[in-house]
Scaffold this motif. Structure first.
Motif, PDB file in Angstrom:
ATOM      1  N   LEU A 243       0.816  -1.219   0.000  1.00 62.80           N
ATOM      2  CA  LEU A 243       0.000   0.000   0.000  1.00 62.80           C
ATOM      3  C   LEU A 243       0.848   1.266   0.000  1.00 62.80           C
ATOM      4  N   GLY A 244       2.156   1.137   0.066  1.00 63.53           N
ATOM      5  CA  GLY A 244       3.028   2.297   0.137  1.00 63.53           C
ATOM      6  C   GLY A 244       3.177   3.013  -1.191  1.00 63.53           C
ATOM      7  N   VAL A 245       3.145   4.348  -1.153  1.00 64.66           N
ATOM      8  CA  VAL A 245       3.385   5.193  -2.327  1.00 64.66           C
ATOM      9  C   VAL A 245       4.423   6.233  -1.924  1.00 64.66           C
ATOM     10  N   PRO A 246       5.728   5.864  -1.958  1.00 66.84           N
ATOM     11  CA  PRO A 246       6.793   6.774  -1.539  1.00 66.84           C
ATOM     12  C   PRO A 246       7.180   7.729  -2.657  1.00 66.84           C
ATOM     13  N   VAL A 247       6.229   8.565  -3.033  1.00 69.82           N
ATOM     14  CA  VAL A 247       6.332   9.364  -4.252  1.00 69.82           C
ATOM     15  C   VAL A 247       5.808  10.767  -3.978  1.00 69.82           C
ATOM     16  N   THR A 340      -0.201   3.511  -9.213  1.00 72.08           N
ATOM     17  CA  THR A 340       0.362   4.841  -8.990  1.00 72.08           C
ATOM     18  C   THR A 340       1.885   4.793  -8.979  1.00 72.08           C
ATOM     19  N   ARG A 341       2.432   3.805  -8.298  1.00 75.63           N
ATOM     20  CA  ARG A 341       3.896   3.681  -8.271  1.00 75.63           C
ATOM     21  C   ARG A 341       4.448   3.485  -9.681  1.00 75.63           C
ATOM     22  N   GLY A 342       3.817   2.631 -10.447  1.00 77.43           N
ATOM     23  CA  GLY A 342       4.294   2.359 -11.807  1.00 77.43           C
ATOM     24  C   GLY A 342       4.202   3.586 -12.698  1.00 77.43           C
TER      25      GLY A 342
END
Length: 536
Positions: A243-247, A340-342
């Motif tokens: 679930l992480g979005v480090p962005v 979202t990460r991709g």
């Protein structure tokens, strides 16, 4: 009898201050009388700005206020930049300075280190600036200076003591004022919990104020199926989690995630421009239903929410977890985070993707290290996209106030704040030259810091910005020193390598075997932009 200067040091120790960063001067000698007999550690930087940045790094790692002693006049003005950085990033910092004698203040008599009105100047940056003029002032002034560290938004505070006051005797013990940590309203917690329980596409936004609540944030995210977006100062809150979005929330992909959410929970984030609109579009992501958790009422008022909860993030998140009754999480939370990460990784482009990969290699070569950064290409990339393995273990000055020269001294403060941690400082050749003398402070203190210099022989980011608006590149190619010679002059082990992840990781591992400070130079592609030079 105890002098005011001695009593101040003793009362700082009672309030938990364990280290002071400062350069002794004739206007602070009486403070050092008390310091010499105390258990407070003293660290000598090479410049007062360094003292402030060290206090900043110390505070970010320990969660306790960093303290600096500086002289009247130039000592204070040199520290102002560090105080402004601390204010921008909500970092607790106490600066204690001298000031000229009370009868001379504001008279323009030409005294040493004289300013027209030192307190008035500092008040434009500090949350609080107080003066001690009598022995009985000391306790209440300290209460005033420490109060913002525990309630409201933290930041820098300042105390000045006149030369004709600091040595006066008569200071007595003072009962420290009770500290009340802001507790969230239970009714608001219930309302927020119900909103999150009904949400079909929830999202959690985390800022620097959330970094100590990482465990509860992850638990809540799993319960409700919410992707966790982490701003620069929140990296590590949900490391390597589905679930992480480090962005950066400035990226289009993250904005889309936020704007398609039906409920957004924002924890300890001020919605600052350098996090949410770094490309200066003049807009921020729209949110259908916003819940904010923040300890500062003024921050809550600046960016209104559908539900505003004033309170400490750790207490609020623990309460939200306990109150949550949702039987099943939203079934597409992990899928939304993955998409979202991709999309964000593609969006940042090949150069930034490459730099992000280098950061991954450094992290994996030195697990659980604290990475402190200056404004440099790898740091810009990391602030866009990078997942750190330690909450609060990634911070830099490339957001907020954006002061160059931050990295080296802040890393020193971080190392003193956590003696068990390996510290990695990442700086550019330009930023490093703002604070190179502080390397000797790391040597004096025998600190386990690896200083990594990204050497592209210039101010790459500024040169690129000039070219993008058809301005001839001027002043962006200051010659760097020979960093191997710098390391040798500081008696520091040195490595030099190309910007290859494997080579850099090998150098990091080698440096990590040393007990004291080390220096690694990365030979980045040189600044390629032609630079204007006036003919002689």
């Amino acid at each position: 009898m105890t002098s005011i200067g001695e009593a101040l040091v003793a009362q700082l120790a009672e309030r938990g201050v364990k280290c002071v960063f400062g350069i002794p001067g004739v206007h602070t000698i009486e403070l050092y009388r008390g310091l010499a007999t105390s258990k407070i550690r003293h660290v000598t930087p090479r410049h007062e700005q360094g003292a402030g940045f060290m206090a900043d790094g110390y505070a970010r790692v320990t969660g306790k206020p960093g303290a600096a002693f500086v002289i009247t006049g130039p000592g204070v003005t040199n520290t102002l930049t560090a105080m402004a950085q601390a204010r921008a990033d909500s970092v607790p910092m106490l600066v204690v300075s001298g000031v000229n004698t009370v009868p001379s203040l504001g008279k323009g008599l030409g005294h040493l280190h004289e300013l027209p009105d030192q307190r008035a100047m500092v008040r434009n940056v500090a949350l609080v600036s107080e003066r001690v003029e009598r022995a009985e002032d000391l306790g209440p002034v300290l209460d005033s200076a420490f109060r913002p560290f525990h309630s409201g938004r933290p930041g820098p505070t300042h105390i000045e003591i006149p030369l004709d006051v600091v040595g006066q005797e008569g200071a007595s013990a003072h009962a420290i004022a009770d500290v009340k940590i802001p507790v969230p309203d239970p009714d608001l917690i219930t309302q927020a919990s119900e909103m999150l329980a009904r949400a079909k596409a929830p999202v959690i936004l985390t800022g620097g104020g959330a970094r100590h609540a990482s465990q509860a944030i992850v638990e809540l995210a799993e319960r409700i199926g919410a992707p966790v977006v982490q701003t620069t100062n929140a990296r590590g809150v949900a490391f390597d989690h589905p679930l992480g979005v480090p962005v950066s929330p400035s990226l289009k992909a993250v904005r889309e995630l936020i704007e398609t959410a039906d409920v957004v929970l924002a924890v300890g984030t001020e919605f600052g421009q350098t996090d949410y609109d770094m490309y200066a579009t003049g807009t921020q992501p729209s949110m259908a239903s916003l819940i904010r958790v923040d300890r500062c009422a003024e921050q809550l008022a600046r960016h209104p929410a559908d539900l505003a909860i004033k309170g400490d993030a750790v207490l609020a998140m623990a309460a939200l977890v306990k109150a949550q009754t949702r039987p099943e999480p939203a079934d597409d939370g992990e899928a939304r985070a993955t998409r979202t990460r991709g999309a964000a990784f593609e969006e940042i482009g090949p150069e930034m993707r490459s730099l992000s990969g280098i950061l991954d290699a450094i992290r994996d070569a030195a697990p659980n290290a604290i990475m402190v950064g200056d404004s440099a290409q790898p740091i810009y990339a990391g602030n866009l996209y990078y997942d750190h393995d330690r909450p609060g273990g990634w911070f830099n000055a490339a957001t907020g106030f954006g002061a160059l020269g931050y990295g080296i001294p802040a890393a020193i403060g971080a190392a003193i704040g956590d003696a068990s941690a390996r510290i990695i400082c990442i700086t550019g050749d330009g930023g490093a030259q703002f604070s190179l003398p502080e390397l000797m402070c790391a040597v004096d203190e025998k600190l386990p810091i690896t200083f990594v210099v990204w050497n592209n022989h210039g101010y790459q980011e500024i040169a690129t910005s000039m070219q993008s608006v058809n301005v001839e590149v001027v002043g962006c190619d200051p010659s760097p020193p020979l960093f191997e010679a710098v390391a040798k002059s500081c008696s520091m082990p040195f490595w030099k390598c190309a910007p290859d992840p494997e080579l850099i990781a090998a150098a990091i591992k080698s440096a990590s075997g040393e007990t004291g400070p080390t220096l690694i130079e990365i030979e980045a592609p040189n600044l390629a932009h032609p630079t204007h030079r006036a003919s002689s």
